[in-house]
Write a protein that holds these residues in place. Structure first.
Motif, PDB file in Angstrom:
ATOM      1  N   HIS A 100      12.123  47.202  45.992  1.00 59.33           N
ATOM      2  CA  HIS A 100      13.383  46.504  46.251  1.00 59.33           C
ATOM      3  C   HIS A 100      13.568  46.481  47.767  1.00 59.33           C
ATOM      4  CE1 HIS A 100      13.978  47.471  42.009  1.00 59.33           C
ATOM      5  NE2 HIS A 100      13.813  48.739  42.330  1.00 59.33           N
ATOM      6  N   LEU A 101      13.394  45.308  48.393  1.00 66.68           N
ATOM      7  CA  LEU A 101      13.329  45.231  49.846  1.00 66.68           C
ATOM      8  C   LEU A 101      14.358  44.244  50.384  1.00 66.68           C
ATOM      9  CD1 LEU A 101      11.925  45.849  52.567  1.00 66.68           C
ATOM     10  CD2 LEU A 101      10.274  44.068  51.998  1.00 66.68           C
ATOM     11  N   ARG A 102      15.164  44.712  51.328  1.00 66.86           N
ATOM     12  CA  ARG A 102      16.067  43.838  52.066  1.00 66.86           C
ATOM     13  C   ARG A 102      15.596  43.838  53.522  1.00 66.86           C
ATOM     14  NH1 ARG A 102      22.102  45.137  49.794  1.00 66.86           N
ATOM     15  NH2 ARG A 102      21.911  46.951  51.154  1.00 66.86           N
ATOM     16  N   GLY A 103      14.795  42.824  53.854  1.00 68.68           N
ATOM     17  CA  GLY A 103      14.207  42.720  55.186  1.00 68.68           C
ATOM     18  C   GLY A 103      13.087  41.700  55.146  1.00 68.68           C
ATOM     19  N   ALA A 104      12.550  41.362  56.315  1.00 71.84           N
ATOM     20  CA  ALA A 104      11.531  40.319  56.423  1.00 71.84           C
ATOM     21  C   ALA A 104      10.113  40.848  56.287  1.00 71.84           C
ATOM     22  CB  ALA A 104      11.678  39.610  57.763  1.00 71.84           C
ATOM     23  N   GLN A 105       9.943  42.112  56.021  1.00 75.91           N
ATOM     24  CA  GLN A 105       8.624  42.713  55.953  1.00 75.91           C
ATOM     25  C   GLN A 105       7.943  42.398  54.602  1.00 75.91           C
ATOM     26  OE1 GLN A 105      11.452  44.444  56.939  1.00 75.91           O
ATOM     27  NE2 GLN A 105      10.868  43.827  59.012  1.00 75.91           N
ATOM     28  N   THR A 106       6.648  42.663  54.524  1.00 76.75           N
ATOM     29  CA  THR A 106       5.890  42.500  53.288  1.00 76.75           C
ATOM     30  C   THR A 106       5.286  43.837  52.878  1.00 76.75           C
ATOM     31  OG1 THR A 106       3.856  41.908  54.476  1.00 76.75           O
ATOM     32  CG2 THR A 106       5.336  40.105  53.828  1.00 76.75           C
ATOM     33  N   VAL A 107       4.963  43.954  51.606  1.00 74.02           N
ATOM     34  CA  VAL A 107       4.309  45.157  51.095  1.00 74.02           C
ATOM     35  C   VAL A 107       2.801  44.981  51.258  1.00 74.02           C
ATOM     36  CG1 VAL A 107       3.946  46.632  49.093  1.00 74.02           C
ATOM     37  CG2 VAL A 107       6.165  45.507  49.438  1.00 74.02           C
ATOM     38  N   THR A 108       2.171  45.892  51.986  1.00 70.23           N
ATOM     39  CA  THR A 108       0.729  45.788  52.207  1.00 70.23           C
ATOM     40  C   THR A 108      -0.080  46.613  51.223  1.00 70.23           C
ATOM     41  OG1 THR A 108       0.809  47.565  53.849  1.00 70.23           O
ATOM     42  CG2 THR A 108       1.022  45.291  54.655  1.00 70.23           C
ATOM     43  N   GLY A 109       0.556  47.561  50.542  1.00 66.22           N
ATOM     44  CA  GLY A 109      -0.169  48.352  49.562  1.00 66.22           C
ATOM     45  C   GLY A 109       0.701  49.417  48.937  1.00 66.22           C
ATOM     46  N   ILE A 110       0.328  49.825  47.718  1.00 64.81           N
ATOM     47  CA  ILE A 110       0.990  50.925  47.014  1.00 64.81           C
ATOM     48  C   ILE A 110      -0.096  51.794  46.401  1.00 64.81           C
ATOM     49  CG2 ILE A 110       2.613  51.604  45.207  1.00 64.81           C
ATOM     50  CD1 ILE A 110       3.983  48.942  45.451  1.00 64.81           C
ATOM     51  N   THR A 111       0.052  53.096  46.509  1.00 61.03           N
ATOM     52  CA  THR A 111      -0.883  54.021  45.866  1.00 61.03           C
ATOM     53  C   THR A 111      -0.121  54.998  44.982  1.00 61.03           C
ATOM     54  OG1 THR A 111      -0.814  55.606  47.717  1.00 61.03           O
ATOM     55  CG2 THR A 111      -2.528  53.893  47.774  1.00 61.03           C
ATOM     56  N   TYR A 112      -0.835  55.519  43.989  1.00 56.37           N
ATOM     57  CA  TYR A 112      -0.327  56.616  43.160  1.00 56.37           C
ATOM     58  C   TYR A 112      -1.411  57.683  43.130  1.00 56.37           C
ATOM     59  CZ  TYR A 112       1.318  59.344  39.187  1.00 56.37           C
ATOM     60  OH  TYR A 112       1.742  60.380  38.381  1.00 56.37           O
ATOM     61  N   ASN A 113      -1.076  58.859  43.638  1.00 52.62           N
ATOM     62  CA  ASN A 113      -2.055  59.948  43.772  1.00 52.62           C
ATOM     63  C   ASN A 113      -3.288  59.439  44.523  1.00 52.62           C
ATOM     64  OD1 ASN A 113      -2.832  62.619  43.448  1.00 52.62           O
ATOM     65  ND2 ASN A 113      -3.947  62.215  41.540  1.00 52.62           N
ATOM     66  N   SER A 114      -3.052  58.604  45.530  1.00 49.41           N
ATOM     67  CA  SER A 114      -4.063  58.013  46.409  1.00 49.41           C
ATOM     68  C   SER A 114      -4.883  56.909  45.757  1.00 49.41           C
ATOM     69  CB  SER A 114      -5.012  59.088  46.975  1.00 49.41           C
ATOM     70  OG  SER A 114      -4.299  60.031  47.746  1.00 49.41           O
ATOM     71  N   ASP A 115      -4.610  56.560  44.497  1.00 47.39           N
ATOM     72  CA  ASP A 115      -5.298  55.450  43.843  1.00 47.39           C
ATOM     73  C   ASP A 115      -4.548  54.152  44.124  1.00 47.39           C
ATOM     74  OD1 ASP A 115      -7.254  57.089  42.712  1.00 47.39           O
ATOM     75  OD2 ASP A 115      -6.016  57.495  40.939  1.00 47.39           O
TER      76      ASP A 115
END
Length: 227
Positions: free
Chosen positions: A40-55
């Motif tokens: 949930h993002l309020r801003g002009a940025q983008t998501v470059t990646g998400i990890t779970y336990n480094s995966d």
């Protein structure tokens, strides 16, 4: 084995500049696991990646405001490690407004093609958001994530379950929820706040590991797999 809800979690809302947000989510030990993470993002940025336990997780869908300053995303991970592990969301740059994250894990999900149909929507002004998703498989679940522009509490529609609300310290402005879709068809997911504000909404079809059940042909008896 039908889809079952496992667990949910929220990351702390981040109102100050930063490029990451992280929190712990506990995945159970059931079979055919899938983890979904909403941003949930309020801003002009983008998501470059998400990890779970480094995966590394895989992007599913994004709903972006036309001006690019309100964003909802969902990412997924098949067969996540069980136990309490860290979710880490990384952005393209330091946030200029605020950022939150939510997660839900499930069991009984198709491990080859966990996600079926997707839908994105969101009015730039409105007292509510309602989006339809047409599922393709029987016994799917519809999962949604929503982000709301202003500091007013939002409420999920009455047909939705496992409602996870994200609070920024003042009010609930983001969330996730689920809905069983027992037969393939159109299903609506909605949220409301009673005032005109901006919304961004993402829906997906979570596919049952067992697939659609066979149809019983009463004239012949036994299982019938075609028309």
């Amino acid at each position: 084995m039908a889809i079952a809800f496992d667990a949910s979690s929220n990351g702390s809302w981040v109102p100050s500049p930063g490029t990451q947000i992280s929190w712990n989510h506990t995945v159970g030990s059931g079979a055919d696991r899938v983890l979904l993470v909403a941003v949930h993002l309020r801003g002009a940025q983008t998501v470059t990646g998400i990890t779970y336990n480094s995966d590394a997780m895989t992007h599913v869908a994004t709903a972006i405001q036309s001006a690019g300053v309100l964003r909802t995303e969902i990412w997924r991970l098949v067969n996540p490690d069980s136990g309490a592990n860290s979710v880490l969301v990384t952005l393209s740059a330091a946030i200029d407004s605020s950022l939150g994250g939510s997660a839900m894990s499930f069991t009984g999900v198709d491990q080859t093609t966990p996600i079926g149909a997707t839908a994105t929507a969101g009015p730039d002004t409105g007292t509510s958001v309602s989006t339809n998703l047409t599922t393709a498989q029987n016994n799917s679940w519809v999962v949604d994530a929503v982000t709301h522009r202003n500091d007013i509490d939002i409420t999920a529609g009455g047909s939705q379950s496992n409602v996870l609300e994200h609070n920024n310290g003042t009010s609930t402005i983001g969330g996730m929820s689920t809905r069983l879709a027992p037969t393939a068809g159109s299903y609506a997911m909605s949220w409301a706040d009673g005032a005109d504000h901006q919304w961004r909404h993402v829906l997906l079809e979570l596919r049952d590991a067992a697939g659609a059940p066979p149809v019983v042909n009463m004239r012949r008896g036994g299982m019938f797999f075609g028309s």
